[in-house]
Design a protein around this motif. Structure first.
Motif, short mmCIF file in Angstrom:
data_model
loop_
_atom_site.label_atom_id
_atom_site.label_comp_id
_atom_site.label_asym_id
_atom_site.label_seq_id
_atom_site.Cartn_x
_atom_site.Cartn_y
_atom_site.Cartn_z
N GLN A 350 0.84 -1.20 0.00
CA GLN A 350 0.00 0.00 0.00
C GLN A 350 0.87 1.26 0.00
N LEU A 353 2.23 1.74 -3.38
CA LEU A 353 1.19 2.23 -4.30
C LEU A 353 0.94 3.72 -4.06
N ASN A 354 0.98 4.15 -2.80
CA ASN A 354 0.79 5.58 -2.49
C ASN A 354 1.90 6.42 -3.10
N ASP A 357 1.42 6.62 -6.79
CA ASP A 357 0.31 7.52 -7.09
C ASP A 357 0.76 8.98 -7.06
N SER A 362 2.52 6.69 -13.53
CA SER A 362 1.65 5.87 -14.38
C SER A 362 0.87 6.70 -15.40
N GLU A 398 -9.01 -1.20 -7.81
CA GLU A 398 -8.93 0.23 -7.51
C GLU A 398 -7.76 0.90 -8.27
N VAL A 399 -6.56 0.30 -8.15
CA VAL A 399 -5.38 0.97 -8.74
C VAL A 399 -5.34 0.85 -10.26
N ARG A 402 -5.96 3.79 -12.21
CA ARG A 402 -4.87 4.77 -12.31
C ARG A 402 -3.68 4.19 -13.07
N ILE A 404 -2.19 1.37 -12.85
CA ILE A 404 -1.23 0.54 -12.09
C ILE A 404 -1.79 -0.89 -12.07
#
Ligand SMILES: Nc1ccn([C@@H]2O[C@H](COP(=O)(O)OP(=O)(O)OP(=O)(O)O)[C@@H](O)[C@H]2O)c(=O)n1
Ligand SMILES: O=C(CO)[C@H](O)[C@H](O)COP(=O)(O)O
Length: 421
Positions: A350, A353-354, A357, A362, A398-399, A402, A404
């Motif tokens: 996580q 991923l943050n 983001d 990406s 979810e990702v 974006r 990912i």
């Protein structure tokens, strides 16, 4: 003239960097910098040589045979021109990038600049020929308008918008040579022999292939030289000419220095070139991997083993611990293996991923993250842990929005296996 988004630099692209340059070239760059520094100091200004780039992007791509001009054709869902802009804007010593586009494509171009967060870009109206488009770009740099952020550079690079694989080292070579000789351009050996046909369609004569070269891009010029050449040249030159180096020779008596370029400098011209470009891009982004470990200790053990194995397959493998995550962004990597040795939760993943983001990485390419969980079968009941790990499906959904791509890998091992790893 229209301006793109000003400001700092966007996400960068993988590929060879300046730090890989030989000593001679670094010395040349140092002298380039120091010459400009001296002049700038004499003028009371700051210390870098002013280098700008002009990108002609106003063609219709007839030879491509598709309705969309080739510079706007998508490669991996992103327009070709965006890759070329990215290649130039990651070179921090290029101060301004002037792009010539037709009035009809101006809004589309602004949309591309905004969507892919390109920086330091200014737009000018293209002309009906490539030379006229370039001339318009040069005029924008020469005659700074009241609201323009552009200023007259010392050296200008000219590069086709449809040559996306230009690297910093060749840009540096042409700029350095232009500074010394007034003009410089990249060349490549000829692939086929050039022949001259007679008017009856028969062979008149052929050229000795070893004595001739293909002229490619980028080219660079002392700004005053190329601007003078364009101001003096005839309508015939502007209409039918294809070689900027020739203009510098004809009108300013400047003999360009020729610099050997890489095979990747070729110009996207035919439809098949789009497929070739896509393959090159895929190859480049898949050759770098970053392995993120959750502790320093794991970095030493599991991480190093993984690194050794992956190095057989990939060009660049970097292992780092979770504490260095911010560093990840500087690595310009699009593939991650996030290894969680003792846990089944997603805290580390996580966190990665943050960071991804926040970095906007990406926007330019899909980012792949593999979340690996090593679990000891003695201490954790398999069924329960599987259930926990299924949460990854939700996270992946979810990702993906974006760009990912996340997947999970559970390695359920007996203690002895870990000892062997
Ligand atoms: N009036 C023109 C014509 C061409 N170019 C640009 O010059 C570069 C190189 O030209 P070329 O490969 O010949 O592009 P096109 O003219 O678009 O292609 P074609 O000759 O197949 O029509 C391209 O980035 C193209 O967009 C330009 O800025 N203005
Ligand atoms: O070839 C070149 C070198 O000088 C230029 O890069 C340019 O691409 C030529 O454009 P065109 O294909 O329109 O003649």
């Amino acid at each position: 003239m229209e301006s793109g988004t000003p400001g700092g630099s966007g996400p960068a692209e993988p590929g060879p960097r300046l730090r890989g340059l030989g000593g001679a070239l670094q010395a040349a760059w140092a002298s380039l910098l120091s010459g400009a520094q001296a002049q700038a100091q004499a003028e009371g200004g700051c210390c870098a040589p002013a280098v700008a780039a002009v990108l002609p992007a106003g063609g219709s791509g007839e030879r491509m045979g598709v309705p969309t001009p080739k510079q706007f054709c998508p490669i991996l869902e992103r327009p070709l021109i965006s890759y070329t802009l990215q290649a130039l804007e990651r070179v921090r010593w290029i101060k301004d990038i002037v792009v010539a586009v037709t009035g009809g494509n101006m809004e589309a171009m602004k949309g591309i600049i905004q969507r892919y967060q390109h920086k330091r870009i200014s737009l000018v109206e293209a002309g009906v020929t490539r030379h006229r488009s370039i001339f318009n770009g040069l005029k924008a740099l020469a005659e700074s308008q009241p609201n323009s952020r552009l200023s007259r550079p010392e050296v200008v690079i000219i590069h086709d918008a449809v040559r996306p694989f230009v690297e910093e080292d060749v840009l540096l070579k042409v700029v350095t040579a232009a500074k010394e000789h007034g003009a410089a351009g990249a060349i490549r050996p000829l692939v086929s022999t050039v022949i001259s046909p007679s008017s009856d369609g028969c062979l008149d004569h052929s050229l000795d292939r070893t004595k001739h070269r293909a002229s490619e891009m980028p080219q660079a010029f002392l700004f005053d030289v190329i601007y003078e050449a364009y101001q003096q040249c005839s309508d015939y030159d502007l209409e039918f000419g294809t070689e900027c180096l020739q203009l510098a020779l004809k009108y300013c008596h400047v003999k360009a220095k020729l610099v050997e370029g890489s095979p990747d400098l070729w110009k996207v011209t035919y439809k098949r070139d789009l497929y070739a470009a896509e393959s090159i891009i895929k190859e480049r982004i898949s050759q770098q991997m970053c392995v993120v470990m959750d502790t320093k200790e794991d970095e030493e053990h599991v991480g190093r083993c993984l690194e050794e194995m992956l190095k057989n397959e990939l060009n660049h493998v970097k292992v780092m611990s979770g504490r260095d995550l911010q560093q990840v962004i500087l690595e310009q990597c699009y593939n991650f293996v996030c290894v969680n040795v003792m846990t089944s939760d997603f805290e580390k993943t996580q966190k990665l991923l943050n960071v991804l983001d926040e970095s906007n990485l990406s926007i330019l390419y899909p980012v792949v993250v593999i979340s690996v969980h090593f679990l000891d079968n003695k201490s954790i009941p398999f069924g329960r842990k599987m259930e926990d790990l299924m949460q990854i499906k939700e996270l992946a959904r979810e990702v993906k929005k974006r760009n990912i791509l996340l997947c999970g890998l559970l390695i359920y091992y007996p203690q002895i296996f870990f000892g062997l790893l």
